[in-house]
Design a protein around this motif. Sequence first.
Motif, mmCIF file in Angstrom:
data_model
loop_
_atom_site.group_PDB
_atom_site.id
_atom_site.type_symbol
_atom_site.label_atom_id
_atom_site.label_comp_id
_atom_site.label_asym_id
_atom_site.label_seq_id
_atom_site.Cartn_x
_atom_site.Cartn_y
_atom_site.Cartn_z
ATOM 1 N N ASP A 231 0.810 -1.216 0.000
ATOM 2 C CA ASP A 231 0.000 0.000 0.000
ATOM 3 C C ASP A 231 0.847 1.271 0.000
ATOM 4 O O ASP A 231 0.320 2.381 0.122
ATOM 5 N N ALA A 232 2.161 1.123 -0.155
ATOM 6 C CA ALA A 232 3.025 2.296 -0.274
ATOM 7 C C ALA A 232 2.762 2.967 -1.625
ATOM 8 O O ALA A 232 2.632 2.283 -2.645
ATOM 9 N N PRO A 233 2.686 4.304 -1.675
ATOM 10 C CA PRO A 233 2.388 4.984 -2.936
ATOM 11 C C PRO A 233 3.526 4.950 -3.952
ATOM 12 O O PRO A 233 3.327 5.233 -5.125
ATOM 13 N N ALA A 234 4.714 4.618 -3.489
ATOM 14 C CA ALA A 234 5.861 4.518 -4.392
ATOM 15 C C ALA A 234 6.740 3.345 -3.935
ATOM 16 O O ALA A 234 6.848 3.089 -2.738
ATOM 17 N N PRO A 235 7.322 2.598 -4.864
ATOM 18 C CA PRO A 235 7.296 2.800 -6.316
ATOM 19 C C PRO A 235 5.923 2.531 -6.914
ATOM 20 O O PRO A 235 5.186 1.673 -6.435
ATOM 21 N N GLY A 236 5.629 3.293 -7.971
ATOM 22 C CA GLY A 236 4.360 3.141 -8.649
ATOM 23 C C GLY A 236 4.544 3.008 -10.147
ATOM 24 O O GLY A 236 5.537 2.449 -10.615
ATOM 25 N N GLY A 237 3.587 3.581 -10.870
ATOM 26 C CA GLY A 237 3.585 3.411 -12.316
ATOM 27 C C GLY A 237 4.809 3.968 -13.024
ATOM 28 O O GLY A 237 5.239 3.432 -14.053
ATOM 29 N N GLY A 238 5.384 5.041 -12.485
ATOM 30 C CA GLY A 238 6.563 5.621 -13.129
ATOM 31 C C GLY A 238 7.764 4.700 -13.068
ATOM 32 O O GLY A 238 8.425 4.453 -14.084
ATOM 33 N N SER A 239 8.042 4.180 -11.877
ATOM 34 C CA SER A 239 9.175 3.256 -11.729
ATOM 35 C C SER A 239 8.947 1.970 -12.509
ATOM 36 O O SER A 239 9.865 1.431 -13.124
ATOM 37 N N VAL A 240 7.707 1.481 -12.479
ATOM 38 C CA VAL A 240 7.401 0.248 -13.208
ATOM 39 C C VAL A 240 7.527 0.466 -14.716
ATOM 40 O O VAL A 240 8.010 -0.408 -15.441
ATOM 41 N N SER A 241 7.147 1.632 -15.201
ATOM 42 C CA SER A 241 7.288 1.942 -16.629
ATOM 43 C C SER A 241 8.756 1.979 -17.039
ATOM 44 O O SER A 241 9.130 1.475 -18.105
ATOM 45 N N ALA A 242 9.579 2.580 -16.195
ATOM 46 C CA ALA A 242 11.015 2.632 -16.480
ATOM 47 C C ALA A 242 11.607 1.228 -16.498
ATOM 48 O O ALA A 242 12.446 0.889 -17.341
ATOM 49 N N LEU A 243 11.153 0.398 -15.549
ATOM 50 C CA LEU A 243 11.630 -0.986 -15.504
ATOM 51 C C LEU A 243 11.207 -1.751 -16.749
ATOM 52 O O LEU A 243 12.005 -2.491 -17.329
ATOM 53 N N ALA A 244 9.956 -1.568 -17.167
ATOM 54 C CA ALA A 244 9.469 -2.245 -18.374
ATOM 55 C C ALA A 244 10.310 -1.857 -19.582
ATOM 56 O O ALA A 244 10.730 -2.714 -20.371
#
Length: 212
Positions: free
Chosen positions: A17-30
């Motif tokens: 439930d932590a707000p980060a890492p979120g979509g930005g970090s996951v997008s960079a990883l992808a």
Amino acid sequence: MLVNKTVNEFVEVVESDAPAPGGGSVSALAAGLGTALTAMVGGLTIGRKAFDALEDSQKKEIEEGTKKAVELRKRLMEIVDEDTNAFNDYMEALKLPKETDEEKAARKQAMEDAMKGAVRVPLEAAQKALEGVKLINSFLEYGNQNAITDAGVASLIGTAGVQGAVYNVLINLGSISDQAFNDEMRKTCDELVKEAKALREVHEKDVFAKLA
């Protein structure tokens, strides 16, 4: 650092439930995984019999593309952490005192500056992701055809990385009052997404044609 975690540890942090890492970090990883796949296709191509039969200019495309893919992967892995750090910087700005008018003004400016940072990081992720997707044309055409689906997957997750990072730019713009900055970012994002989608469509057609 997020990138030093095991895959399972990273996924567990994301699903918490932590707000980060979120979509930005996951997008960079992808996007980083996409460039890693592209580099893998290069490694499976260079030095093979079919590679030796290519023209010098074609060999150069593969060799330079492989090197570039590795460089992009390294930078995108750095952005995985930078995106989360940028979010945390904004959260720290929120905690600044706001009792006096001077404190309120300083807090507001700190929040705006931090949010601009939270925009620039995913924007770079989108730009780097697109650079990676642009490399794939050469690998689909001249790369090891036994790895054609790997190049295809690189395109799919690379373009997802572009659009995912753009999502994070756009949502953060809502907290920025600098209209000129917002307009510039929206224009850049629109161009990035359009180009990524066009490349993905070309790559999909090429992969499916080769698999028919």
